[in-house]
Write a protein that holds these residues in place. Sequence first.
Motif, PDB file in Angstrom:
ATOM      1  N   VAL A 187     -36.691  -5.706 -11.194  1.00 54.18           N
ATOM      2  CA  VAL A 187     -36.212  -7.089 -11.109  1.00 54.18           C
ATOM      3  C   VAL A 187     -35.214  -7.175  -9.957  1.00 54.18           C
ATOM      4  N   GLU A 188     -35.454  -8.102  -9.052  1.00 49.45           N
ATOM      5  CA  GLU A 188     -34.585  -8.270  -7.889  1.00 49.45           C
ATOM      6  C   GLU A 188     -33.265  -8.920  -8.296  1.00 49.45           C
ATOM      7  N   ALA A 189     -32.174  -8.435  -7.726  1.00 49.21           N
ATOM      8  CA  ALA A 189     -30.859  -8.988  -8.054  1.00 49.21           C
ATOM      9  C   ALA A 189     -30.749 -10.454  -7.655  1.00 49.21           C
ATOM     10  N   GLU A 190     -31.367 -10.816  -6.526  1.00 51.86           N
ATOM     11  CA  GLU A 190     -31.238 -12.197  -6.052  1.00 51.86           C
ATOM     12  C   GLU A 190     -31.971 -13.184  -6.958  1.00 51.86           C
ATOM     13  N   SER A 191     -32.870 -12.680  -7.821  1.00 52.82           N
ATOM     14  CA  SER A 191     -33.557 -13.572  -8.754  1.00 52.82           C
ATOM     15  C   SER A 191     -32.877 -13.596 -10.124  1.00 52.82           C
TER      16      SER A 191
ATOM     17  N   VAL B  85     -25.811  -5.080  -4.980  1.00 49.27           N
ATOM     18  CA  VAL B  85     -26.891  -4.702  -5.892  1.00 49.27           C
ATOM     19  C   VAL B  85     -28.197  -5.259  -5.354  1.00 49.27           C
ATOM     20  N   ASP B  86     -29.195  -4.390  -5.284  1.00 43.96           N
ATOM     21  CA  ASP B  86     -30.483  -4.766  -4.706  1.00 43.96           C
ATOM     22  C   ASP B  86     -31.519  -5.053  -5.788  1.00 43.96           C
ATOM     23  N   VAL B  87     -31.772  -4.090  -6.647  1.00 46.22           N
ATOM     24  CA  VAL B  87     -32.868  -4.213  -7.603  1.00 46.22           C
ATOM     25  C   VAL B  87     -32.565  -3.315  -8.790  1.00 46.22           C
TER      26      VAL B  87
END
Length: 726
Positions: free
Chosen positions: A47-51, A175-177
Motif C-alpha cells: 500500500v502506497e503511503a501517498e494513498s 514513508v514510501d510504501v
Amino acid sequence: MSRTARHLPVAATAAAVTLAAGLLGTTAGTARAAAAAAGAELPFTSVEAESATTTGTKVGPDYTQGTLASEASGRQAVRLTSGQRVEFTVPRAANAVNVAYSVPDGQSGTLDVYVNGTKLARTLTVTSKYSYVDTSWIAGARTHHFFDNARLLLGQNVQAGDKVAVQATGTQVTVDVADFEQVTGAAAKPAGSVSVTDKGADPSGQGDSTQAFRDAVSAAQGGTVWIPAGEYRITSSLSGVQNVTLQGAGSWYSVVRGSRFIDQSSSSGGVHLKDFAVIGEVTERVDSNPDNFVNGSLGPNSSVSGMWIQHLKVGLWLTGNNDNLVVENNRILDTTADGLNLNGNARGVRVRGNFLRNNGDDALAMWSLYAADTNSSFENNTITQPNLANGIAIYGGTDISVKNNLVADTNALGSGIAISNQKFLDPFSPLAGTITVSGNTLVRTGAMNPNWNHPMGALRVDSYDSAIEATVNLTDNTFTDSPYSAFEFVSGGGRGYAVKNVTVNGATVDKAGTVVVQAEAQGAAKFSNVKAGGVGSAGVYNCPYPTGSGTFALTDGGGNSGWDSTWSDCSSWPQPGAGNPDPDPGRNLAQGRPATATGSQDVYTPGKAVDGDANSYWESANNAFPQALTVDLGSTQAVRRLVLKLPPATAWGARTQTLSVQGSTDGSSYSTVVASKDYRFDPATGNTVTVALPSGTSLRHLRLNVTANTGWPAAQFSEVEAYPTP
C-alpha cells in the motif's frame, strides 16, 4: 551492474499482481492468471503511503535524478516530522509489515507502530546507515539509494479494513510504501538434519557462528543443514559448499547476520539454499569486495528459494558452473549494486518469481563475460525502484528469454528492460541466437541519461559496442506511464552500429511522455499490433546518430494504431507532453530519408539523391529503362510539390527525362500521383524541375518512375526534394 572489474511462503489464498494508483503488490483472494500474468506471485500486499491517510506532507511526483521522490515507488511518498503519521488501511489478513522509508543522511531513529489506535511496544528502527551511496567512478551517477526497508512482526493478527499507523518520534522520516503479510509459523526441523546450534552456533547473535556453520556443512554432506529460528552472526564467508541443503525455519525467523555468505569459484553442485534471511552490513559499494550473498559458483543443479537477502553489495554474483540453477521466490532488497548477475557461462539458469526492490544497479542482469550465458531466463519477477541502472539487463548471450516480468520506477541510467551489446570488458559474447522479450509490464520505466543528455526508453535495444545480429523478438509487452519513450533503438557507444532483426508483435502503450518509438541507430524493425494512447509528442522519433551513420526503417506489419506521426525536428529532443512542433512548411521531407532504387551505376547510389548535396547524384543502371527511385518519408505525409535536380555545373548539358510520380502509404501498393510526362533540365535555369502534386496528396513512399533520358541512357537525379506546400 557491479563490475570489479517461490515460492516465498505464500498464504493459502492465491495472490494476483495488481497496479492501481501507484501500488505495486498483490490483491489477496484473487486467483492469479497462470503463465500470462506479469510479475511474481507474492505473499504480501503493498500500500502506497501517498494513498493512505496522513498528517504528513506528500512529496512528488518527481522524475529528476537525485531527488527523493524520483526513487520512490510511484515517484511519490509522504514526509513525516516528529508526531506526524501515516495510517494504512490493511488490505488483507496480516501479522507482519515491512516499511520502505528514508531518513536524512546521518540520522537514525524509530517509528512507533499503532494497530487500530493502540500503540505497540515494538517499534520500527529507521536509519540512514545503508543509504546515500556515492559511486563517483560511474559516469553520470549522483548520490543515490535514498530508501531502505525495515520489517516487524506485529505480534497479533489484523484483518482487512483494520488500521495500522506508523508515527515519527523525533527524526524526520519519509514513508514510501508498506507491505502487509501473513507470515506462517516457524517450520520444524527436518528429520535427519544437522542443526547449526548442535555445532555451537549462537542463536542470540552475540557469538561468532562462522565455524559452527562450516562444521554443520561438513557434517551434513548429502543431507540438510538446519538453521533454527534465531539470529546468527558470521564474520567470514563459507566455501567448499556442495551436495548439501541449508534450510531455515522461514525468512522471518532464521536470520544470518553477515555481509558475505558463500564465496567459492567452483562446486560440484547440488547446493540448495532455502527459507532463511541473510542481512548484511554493507553501507558502501566497493566493487573489489565480494560482499555478496553468493559470490561465484553453486555448481550444477542447485537452487535458491524462499530467501530474504538485504543490505549486501549484490545478492547473487554468479560465475563458473551454475548449470540448471533455479533462483525462485526470493526477496532481494537494498543492495548497493546488482540484485543478481549471471556473469557469464550461465547455462539453463531459471530466475523466476522473485521480488527485488531498491537495488543500486541492474536488479537482474546477464553479462556474457568470458563465456556466453545461454538458454537462460528471467521470468515472472517483480522489480521496483532500481536506482542507478536497469530493471532487467541482458548484456550479450545466446538464446535468452525475458518473460512476464513486472518492472516499475527505474531511475537514472536505466530502462525497464535493456537488450544490449555493451561489453564493459573482454572477452565478451554478443547477443546471438534468439532473444525473446515477451509478456512484460513496464510501469514508469525509462529515465534521463545524464551522460547522453537525452532519455532512455522503457525497453531499450542497444548496439553499444557491436551490431545486433541476433533475432530479437519483442512480443505482447505493456507500457504504462512511461516518462519518455516506450521502445528505444540506439547505439549507445556513439559509433553507429546497426540494430537489426527486430520484430515487435503486440504491445500496449498507455501514456508515453514523448514518443512510442525512439530510433537513434541505423537498422530496421517490423511493428505489428502496437496500440498506443496518450502519447506526449509524436509516434516516432527517427534520427540516427551519428548523423549520416544510416537510417532506421520501420516496417508496418499492420494492426498498429495511435502513433502514426513522426517527430518533425531532429535538431531538438521531444519534451514530455509538449506535443510535436508544427513542421517547418519549407522543410524538405525527403532529405536524409531512406532511398532505394531498381539499380544504380558504380558509386552513384540512391542515397546521393537525398543527401542535401546537389553536386552528388544517383544514376541508375545504364541502358535498362524503366528505372525507379523510391524515398521513404518515414510516415504518411501531405506532399504538394517536388523539386528534382541535376548537378548545376554547366558540364551537365540540357536534357529531358520522362517520368511519372507514384505514391504509397504501405510500401507495397502504389498508385499514380502524376502521369508520365517530359521534364526539361537545363543548366541555364539551374538544372531544376518543379513537379506540382494534386491537392490532397498524402503518401509515405514516394517513387519516381523514369522511362527515358535524352542526355544519358539512365535515370539521373542529384536531389529529390518533397515539400508540404505548393
